[in-house]
Design a protein around this motif. Structure first.
Motif, PDB file in Angstrom:
ATOM      1  N   ILE A 173       0.837  -1.203   0.000  1.00 44.77           N
ATOM      2  CA  ILE A 173       0.000   0.000   0.000  1.00 44.77           C
ATOM      3  C   ILE A 173       0.873   1.254   0.000  1.00 44.77           C
ATOM      4  O   ILE A 173       0.609   2.203  -0.752  1.00 44.77           O
ATOM      5  CB  ILE A 173      -0.945  -0.002   1.216  1.00 44.77           C
ATOM      6  N   ALA A 174       1.911   1.255   0.834  1.00 47.45           N
ATOM      7  CA  ALA A 174       2.819   2.411   0.876  1.00 47.45           C
ATOM      8  C   ALA A 174       3.486   2.614  -0.482  1.00 47.45           C
ATOM      9  O   ALA A 174       3.661   3.751  -0.940  1.00 47.45           O
ATOM     10  CB  ALA A 174       3.866   2.210   1.966  1.00 47.45           C
ATOM     11  N   GLN A 175       3.858   1.516  -1.140  1.00 44.66           N
ATOM     12  CA  GLN A 175       4.483   1.583  -2.459  1.00 44.66           C
ATOM     13  C   GLN A 175       3.517   2.190  -3.484  1.00 44.66           C
ATOM     14  O   GLN A 175       3.906   3.050  -4.284  1.00 44.66           O
ATOM     15  CB  GLN A 175       4.891   0.178  -2.895  1.00 44.66           C
ATOM     16  N   LEU A 176       2.271   1.758  -3.451  1.00 46.29           N
ATOM     17  CA  LEU A 176       1.273   2.270  -4.384  1.00 46.29           C
ATOM     18  C   LEU A 176       0.954   3.743  -4.119  1.00 46.29           C
ATOM     19  O   LEU A 176       0.773   4.526  -5.058  1.00 46.29           O
ATOM     20  CB  LEU A 176      -0.002   1.430  -4.290  1.00 46.29           C
ATOM     21  N   LEU A 177       0.888   4.124  -2.859  1.00 49.07           N
ATOM     22  CA  LEU A 177       0.604   5.524  -2.528  1.00 49.07           C
ATOM     23  C   LEU A 177       1.738   6.439  -2.958  1.00 49.07           C
ATOM     24  O   LEU A 177       1.499   7.557  -3.443  1.00 49.07           O
ATOM     25  CB  LEU A 177       0.336   5.667  -1.025  1.00 49.07           C
ATOM     26  N   GLN A 178       2.973   5.990  -2.793  1.00 49.48           N
ATOM     27  CA  GLN A 178       4.107   6.797  -3.240  1.00 49.48           C
ATOM     28  C   GLN A 178       4.103   6.944  -4.751  1.00 49.48           C
ATOM     29  O   GLN A 178       4.357   8.024  -5.292  1.00 49.48           O
ATOM     30  CB  GLN A 178       5.421   6.165  -2.782  1.00 49.48           C
ATOM     31  N   ALA A 179       3.791   5.841  -5.449  1.00 47.31           N
ATOM     32  CA  ALA A 179       3.701   5.901  -6.903  1.00 47.31           C
ATOM     33  C   ALA A 179       2.592   6.854  -7.331  1.00 47.31           C
ATOM     34  O   ALA A 179       2.755   7.646  -8.271  1.00 47.31           O
ATOM     35  CB  ALA A 179       3.454   4.509  -7.470  1.00 47.31           C
TER      36      ALA A 179
ATOM     37  N   ALA B 234      -1.178   4.020 -15.010  1.00 48.11           N
ATOM     38  CA  ALA B 234       0.060   4.795 -14.840  1.00 48.11           C
ATOM     39  C   ALA B 234       0.613   4.619 -13.431  1.00 48.11           C
ATOM     40  O   ALA B 234       1.828   4.522 -13.234  1.00 48.11           O
ATOM     41  CB  ALA B 234      -0.213   6.271 -15.124  1.00 48.11           C
ATOM     42  N   ILE B 235      -0.271   4.568 -12.438  1.00 50.48           N
ATOM     43  CA  ILE B 235       0.168   4.380 -11.049  1.00 50.48           C
ATOM     44  C   ILE B 235       0.782   3.003 -10.861  1.00 50.48           C
ATOM     45  O   ILE B 235       1.827   2.846 -10.228  1.00 50.48           O
ATOM     46  CB  ILE B 235      -1.013   4.592 -10.084  1.00 50.48           C
ATOM     47  N   ALA B 236       0.133   1.985 -11.423  1.00 53.41           N
ATOM     48  CA  ALA B 236       0.675   0.626 -11.329  1.00 53.41           C
ATOM     49  C   ALA B 236       2.039   0.550 -12.009  1.00 53.41           C
ATOM     50  O   ALA B 236       2.968  -0.071 -11.485  1.00 53.41           O
ATOM     51  CB  ALA B 236      -0.298  -0.361 -11.970  1.00 53.41           C
ATOM     52  N   ARG B 237       2.149   1.174 -13.164  1.00 53.86           N
ATOM     53  CA  ARG B 237       3.424   1.159 -13.895  1.00 53.86           C
ATOM     54  C   ARG B 237       4.507   1.856 -13.084  1.00 53.86           C
ATOM     55  O   ARG B 237       5.647   1.371 -12.999  1.00 53.86           O
ATOM     56  CB  ARG B 237       3.240   1.847 -15.251  1.00 53.86           C
ATOM     57  N   GLU B 238       4.181   2.982 -12.461  1.00 55.22           N
ATOM     58  CA  GLU B 238       5.149   3.704 -11.628  1.00 55.22           C
ATOM     59  C   GLU B 238       5.573   2.872 -10.427  1.00 55.22           C
ATOM     60  O   GLU B 238       6.739   2.914 -10.007  1.00 55.22           O
ATOM     61  CB  GLU B 238       4.531   5.024 -11.152  1.00 55.22           C
ATOM     62  N   ALA B 239       4.632   2.085  -9.889  1.00 55.84           N
ATOM     63  CA  ALA B 239       4.928   1.243  -8.721  1.00 55.84           C
ATOM     64  C   ALA B 239       5.646  -0.053  -9.106  1.00 55.84           C
ATOM     65  O   ALA B 239       6.135  -0.769  -8.228  1.00 55.84           O
ATOM     66  CB  ALA B 239       3.643   0.913  -7.975  1.00 55.84           C
ATOM     67  N   GLY B 240       5.676  -0.360 -10.405  1.00 58.46           N
ATOM     68  CA  GLY B 240       6.327  -1.586 -10.852  1.00 58.46           C
ATOM     69  C   GLY B 240       5.500  -2.829 -10.581  1.00 58.46           C
ATOM     70  O   GLY B 240       6.059  -3.917 -10.365  1.00 58.46           O
ATOM     71  N   VAL B 241       4.170  -2.671 -10.575  1.00 55.91           N
ATOM     72  CA  VAL B 241       3.288  -3.815 -10.345  1.00 55.91           C
ATOM     73  C   VAL B 241       2.256  -3.863 -11.471  1.00 55.91           C
ATOM     74  O   VAL B 241       2.115  -2.924 -12.256  1.00 55.91           O
ATOM     75  CB  VAL B 241       2.562  -3.718  -8.985  1.00 55.91           C
ATOM     76  N   SER B 242       1.521  -4.967 -11.529  1.00 52.85           N
ATOM     77  CA  SER B 242       0.468  -5.099 -12.538  1.00 52.85           C
ATOM     78  C   SER B 242      -0.784  -4.363 -12.073  1.00 52.85           C
ATOM     79  O   SER B 242      -0.991  -4.172 -10.861  1.00 52.85           O
ATOM     80  CB  SER B 242       0.137  -6.574 -12.762  1.00 52.85           C
ATOM     81  N   PRO B 243      -1.645  -3.929 -13.006  1.00 52.50           N
ATOM     82  CA  PRO B 243      -2.915  -3.315 -12.595  1.00 52.50           C
ATOM     83  C   PRO B 243      -3.719  -4.236 -11.692  1.00 52.50           C
ATOM     84  O   PRO B 243      -4.402  -3.767 -10.771  1.00 52.50           O
ATOM     85  CB  PRO B 243      -3.626  -3.073 -13.929  1.00 52.50           C
ATOM     86  N   GLY B 244      -3.645  -5.549 -11.933  1.00 53.53           N
ATOM     87  CA  GLY B 244      -4.376  -6.489 -11.094  1.00 53.53           C
ATOM     88  C   GLY B 244      -3.929  -6.424  -9.646  1.00 53.53           C
ATOM     89  O   GLY B 244      -4.756  -6.521  -8.726  1.00 53.53           O
TER      90      GLY B 244
END
Length: 233
Positions: A25-31, A48-58
């Motif tokens: 969650i912290a990673q996603l919020l920072q992204a 775009a947020i998922a891509r910035e966080a380095g995770v999949s949209p899922g």
């Protein structure tokens, strides 16, 4: 003993999953903060947020159903931190404290928070922020005005409540306008804008504050907060 070990392991697994979830969650919020700052809230997307966080949209959707939910969670956390910041920045002051010192201390704390969290300004002042964040902003604004009034009441003795409220609104309006300029610059130029913001606030308040204990110079005529002589009355 084996049962005790299994019991401990059973309790540790949920805690580890919870810790991993909090880190995600912290990673996603920072992204999200980075994306909101670079593109604005309206143009930002969950992809775009998922891509910035380095995770999949899922993976993102496991924690947040949409962009608005991310912004609300981020805004809630920042508002909580901001409330702690203004509690320190607008603490009661000794009436003999030089005006420039009182103003400078408050401005420095708020500027430090906003430069550390630039997304706060983006979320709180954007044109299309979610309604929940707009409500938080209005509540925070009202609380800030109230705290500024409390600070000014020490500096502006015998001032009516209506005048204190008006002065507090003007001070907060000046600060917000100056903050936008501060955040638009970096390095030495940003520092120069911070100094200008403090100068504007001090020069606005100085005639209202007038002579207080500790504000007269050796000649007894007094000086304003810029070092210029003030005519005795």
């Amino acid at each position: 003993m084996p049962d005790d070990t299994a019991d401990r392991q059973g309790k540790e697994q949920p805690r580890r999953r919870q810790a991993r979830g909090e880190r995600r969650i912290a990673q996603l919020l920072q992204a999200a903060a980075d994306v909101f700052c670079s593109t604005g809230y309206t143009a930002a997307s969950t992809n775009a947020i998922a891509r910035e966080a380095g995770v999949s949209p899922g993976t993102l959707y496991q924690f947040f159903p949409n962009k608005e939910a991310i912004a609300i969670e981020l805004g809630d956390r920042l508002v909580h931190e901001m409330r702690e910041t203004y509690g320190e920045a607008l603490a009661p002051v000794d009436p003999a404290t030089p005006l420039e010192e009182a103003v400078g201390a408050a401005v420095d704390r708020f500027i430090a928070f906003n430069t550390e969290h630039p997304v706060f300004f983006t979320l709180m002042h954007g044109p299309d922020i979610p309604g929940r964040i707009a409500e938080e902003h209005d509540a925070l604004h009202a609380t800030l005005v109230d705290r500024i009034e409390g600070l000014l009441a020490v500096l502006l003795a015998d001032t009516s409540p209506a005048e204190l409220t008006r002065t507090a609104h003007v001070c907060l309006g000046m600060y917000k306008a100056g903050l936008e300029l501060v955040l638009a610059h970096e390095g030495a130029e940003r520092e120069a804008y911070v100094r200008e913001l403090k100068h504007v606030l001090v020069r606005y308040l100085d005639p209202l504050v007038g002579d207080r204990p500790g504000r007269t110079d050796a000649t007894g005529t007094g000086t304003d907060t810029t070092g210029l002589p003030r005519t005795a009355t």
